[in-house]
Write a protein that holds these residues in place. Structure first.
Motif, PDB file in Angstrom:
ATOM      1  N   LYS A 133       0.830  -1.212   0.000  1.00  0.00           N
ATOM      2  CA  LYS A 133       0.000   0.000   0.000  1.00  0.00           C
ATOM      3  C   LYS A 133       0.865   1.262   0.000  1.00  0.00           C
ATOM      4  CE  LYS A 133      -2.661  -1.244   3.498  1.00  0.00           C
ATOM      5  NZ  LYS A 133      -3.763  -1.162   4.501  1.00  0.00           N
ATOM      6  N   HIS A 156      -8.206  -4.380  -6.744  1.00  0.00           N
ATOM      7  CA  HIS A 156      -9.463  -3.799  -7.215  1.00  0.00           C
ATOM      8  C   HIS A 156      -9.951  -4.485  -8.490  1.00  0.00           C
ATOM      9  CE1 HIS A 156      -8.092   0.124  -5.039  1.00  0.00           C
ATOM     10  NE2 HIS A 156      -8.638  -0.736  -4.198  1.00  0.00           N
ATOM     11  N   LYS A 157      -9.012  -4.868  -9.368  1.00  0.00           N
ATOM     12  CA  LYS A 157      -9.347  -5.566 -10.606  1.00  0.00           C
ATOM     13  C   LYS A 157      -8.393  -6.746 -10.757  1.00  0.00           C
ATOM     14  CE  LYS A 157     -10.770  -1.369 -13.108  1.00  0.00           C
ATOM     15  NZ  LYS A 157     -10.464  -0.496 -14.279  1.00  0.00           N
ATOM     16  N   ASP A 159      -0.426   3.592  -3.083  1.00  0.00           N
ATOM     17  CA  ASP A 159      -1.423   4.571  -2.654  1.00  0.00           C
ATOM     18  C   ASP A 159      -0.888   5.998  -2.691  1.00  0.00           C
ATOM     19  OD1 ASP A 159      -2.846   2.305  -2.312  1.00  0.00           O
ATOM     20  OD2 ASP A 159      -3.274   2.582  -0.195  1.00  0.00           O
ATOM     21  N   ARG A 183      -4.414  -2.321  -8.330  1.00  0.00           N
ATOM     22  CA  ARG A 183      -4.858  -1.527  -7.175  1.00  0.00           C
ATOM     23  C   ARG A 183      -4.613  -0.069  -7.527  1.00  0.00           C
ATOM     24  NH1 ARG A 183      -6.040  -1.509  -1.790  1.00  0.00           N
ATOM     25  NH2 ARG A 183      -5.276   0.281  -0.596  1.00  0.00           N
ATOM     26  N   ASN A 184      -5.656   0.725  -7.449  1.00  0.00           N
ATOM     27  CA  ASN A 184      -5.565   2.119  -7.867  1.00  0.00           C
ATOM     28  C   ASN A 184      -5.009   2.186  -9.285  1.00  0.00           C
ATOM     29  OD1 ASN A 184      -6.647   2.990  -5.397  1.00  0.00           O
ATOM     30  ND2 ASN A 184      -4.605   3.000  -4.433  1.00  0.00           N
TER      31      ASN A 184
END
Length: 686
Positions: free
Chosen positions: A64, A102-103, A68, A133-134
């Motif tokens: 993260k 996320h995907k 992020d 992610r993001n």
């Protein structure tokens, strides 16, 4: 999204308890960095690396941090983790990653598994995760540096495009030019082409120019070859059918010396093991200097049967001669020796320790018995008949053979069955030594037409008895190496791939015969390249017999605990004479190198006098089977065994050498001198 150089940003996370405690033990980060630099160095910067223990929170926090938007200059485009994807209780990387995704990207997972399954069936035990992610792509890799490299090599060319999409780049702009343009930009070669007559031609081009990316599963997922693609053309594609097969071999014709150089370069270095000093050491080459732990002899010993006496420098010559009492006996067995005084003698046997005070030994031949004990069983007095005995005569002094601490053998020395090396090591108390491990060699024959040589039934039309396999097994064992018989393998692609893969997990070197020519069922080369991800270093040699000889290396995961990463394959021609010649010429030097030989040159070379005129081939070097004899003039003479066709195994009957004929359009005359390779003992006519 990218660095100042316009490259995409990558981060590597190693999940390992061991490497967390001692980062110097980690090999994953340098291995993955090497893949980035070699495969796509113009597109990527590895900007972050970190090592964490097998703890879900530690793994999640590290990822993260990079995804992020809290890293300097923004997020990273690609996060790779290595480790923690197996089935042990501490393997928690997939569980840490799954909530972050996320995907999901199942296609990348499939590509990595497909690449690994080409190396080992145990790849099905992996649990990779991939997804976005993001704006970052996250991919988990195996903990093994080798496995992590294989997985990354399989997908890295496609990742730049994936990361650009994840970062928000306009999809329509990215896809201008279509899929083929994307493949070209990524350095990939497609296996799909428009439905026209150029389909097979394009397919061959794809494999010869994009060898590192074109091993099935869409052409992008196999192990990557670490050689120049333009120097490694690929073999026939069996799937293309006989009408599209090559009419000329795509492999350049190498000179014998060039082929030998490639073998020397690509053959793995020898490995070291600790070996007890017993019969298992015979045939091994030492990997260390050996010093004597003890002196030989360890005590002053007699070298004759006779009598130990005291001879001093101050004594006059007549004092050595006369009648002396026998006061003791010293045998060649463990025990304590009594002290001998001047004027006394002690009976002594060969090899026995001298009594304390004794300085010489007089031979029993220089004495006569003068009296016996009362029971007649022992000598009481003997007469010494000579006064010429000197101090130290007939005595082996301590360390006179080998001094304690003296170097008795050096690294590179071989332990032979007849040379006395084993006895020397044993004599000084050496219990075990470091030696180079002798390679294990597998042998298999290929072809549906091949039948066991000892099958009792007669041959049906088209069948051929397997002479190569028993001949090669005998030759390998005769050369001092362990040989494993893998039998006869069908020409069917799946059977051949399975047999090769299984064999290479058990042996260091695999020798095959047959299936290396230009026929539609000659599947050795395409199986090695296309199914096993191997590299063919040469596929033809300018020689006779043996032109189709093939040398390759294949990535392996061995069954044992060794760390070897590649297996060596020699695919020899199916004709019997060709197989024998090429074994001696090419395979034997490779085995010697892997066994630690200081000068792995294969067969010994000698000069011989020709017993008859011999015609050379103007285009190829020839290895002519001959019988070499030694005559009274001290020279070696070579006589041909007759007709030399490569299929004629009878030309080896009685042959003990190979006459080396140069590629020249000329005759060598009777009486000329030439070079020969000795396969066996020289026949003496002295």
């Amino acid at each position: 999204m990218s660095s100042s150089l316009g490259k995409l940003r990558a981060a590597i996370l190693i999940v390992s308890e061991t490497a967390t405690r001692d980062p110097t033990t980690d090999k994953g980060i340098p291995a993955l960095k090497e893949v980035f630099a070699r495969v796509a160095g113009d597109k990527w910067d590895v900007v972050e690396t970190k090592i964490v223990p097998d703890q879900k929170q530690a793994i999640s926090d590290a990822v993260k941090t990079w995804t992020d938007d809290s890293v300097d200059d923004g997020y990273v485009n690609l996060v790779l983790t290595s480790g923690g994807t197996g089935f042990t209780q501490k393997d928690v990387t997939p569980e840490a990653m799954a909530p972050l995704i996320h995907k999901h990207a199942p296609g990348l997972v499939h590509a990595m598994l497909a690449a690994s399954l080409r190396v080992t069936p145990f790849a099905m035990m992996a649990r990779p995760v991939a997804g976005v992610r993001n704006k970052s792509l996250i991919i988990t890799l195996p903990g093994s540096p080798k496995g992590a490299k294989e997985n990354l090599e399989a997908i890295l060319p496609q990742l730049a495009h994936a990361c650009q999409q994840a970062a928000g780049a306009d999809s329509r702009t990215l896809h201008v030019g279509g899929t083929r343009k994307l493949e070209q930009d990524a350095g990939l070669k497609s296996l799909s082409t428009p439905q026209d007559t150029s389909v097979h031609q394009h397919h061959h081009h794809s494999h010869s120019q994009g060898h590192g990316h074109s091993h099935g599963q869409g052409g992008h997922t196999g192990p990557r070859a670490h050689t120049k693609p333009e120097d490694r053309p690929m073999s026939n594609d069996p799937a293309a059918g006989p009408t599209k097969r090559y009419r000329d071999s795509p492999y350049p014709m190498l000179a014998v010396d060039d082929a030998l150089r490639l073998i020397a370069e690509q053959t793995p270095e020898p490995t070291v093991m600790r070996v007890p000093v017993n019969d298992k050491l015979v045939g091994c080459v030492l990997a260390e200097v050996i010093r004597a732990r003890e002196a030989v002899p360890a005590f002053r010993a007699s070298i004759v049967d006779g009598y130990a006496i005291v001879v001093g420098a101050a004594q006059t010559a007549p004092s050595k001669k006369g009648i002396f009492p026998v006061t003791g006996v010293s045998h060649a067995q463990a025990g304590e020796a009594s002290e001998l005084k001047t004027g006394e003698v002690a009976r002594i046997t060969t090899g026995a320790p001298l009594p304390l005070g004794a300085t010489a030994v007089v031979m029993v031949e220089d004495t006569v018995l003068r009296s016996m004990t009362d029971d007649g069983k022992e000598e009481k007095e003997i007469e010494i008949l000579t006064d010429a005995i000197e101090s130290g005569e007939n005595v082996r002094e301590v360390g006179s053979d080998v001094k304690q601490g003296e170097i008795i053998m050096r690294e590179g020395d071989g332990v032979t069955a007849v040379g006395g090396e084993l006895g020397l090591l044993a004599s000084v108390g050496t219990k075990e030594v470091l030696a180079y491990r002798r390679p294990i060699v597998g042998v298999l024959s290929t072809g549906d037409e091949i039948v066991p040589h000892d099958r009792p039934e007669g041959l049906r039309l088209g069948e051929v008895r397997d002479t190569n396999r028993p001949t090669l097994l005998t030759g390998i064992r005769g050369s001092g190496f362990e040989a494993v018989d893998f039998g006869i393998v069908s020409d069917k692609p799946g059977a051949l791939e399975t047999a090769l893969r299984n064999a290479l997990r058990q042996v260091d070197v695999l020798v095959t015969t047959g299936g290396v020519s230009m026929g539609e069922l000659d599947l050795l080369k395409p199986t090695i390249e296309r199914q096993l991800g191997g590299t063919i270093h040469f596929g033809r040699v300018s020689m006779k017999p043996g032109k189709p000889t093939t040398f390759a290396t294949i990535p392996v995961k061995p069954n044992d605990a060794s760390d070897r990463e590649k297996g060596v394959v020699f695919s020899l021609p199916g004709n019997p004479a060709s197989a024998v010649v090429t074994y001696h010429l090419f395979v034997l030097p490779a085995l010697q190198k892997m066994a630690g030989f200081a000068a792995p040159r294969g067969l010994p070379r000698v000069k011989v006098v020709l017993g008859q005129d011999v015609k050379c081939d103007g285009k190829r070097a020839e290895y002519h089977r001959v019988v070499v004899v030694a005559r009274e003039d001290g020279l070696l003479y070579a006589s041909s065994t007759g007709f030399q066709r490569s299929s004629r195994i009878g030309s080896f009957k009685g042959a003990n050498a190979l006459l080396c004929l140069p590629a020249q359009d000329k005759w060598l005359k009777k009486g000329d001198k030439a070079e020969a390779l000795l396969m066996g003992r020289i026949i003496s006519e002295l």
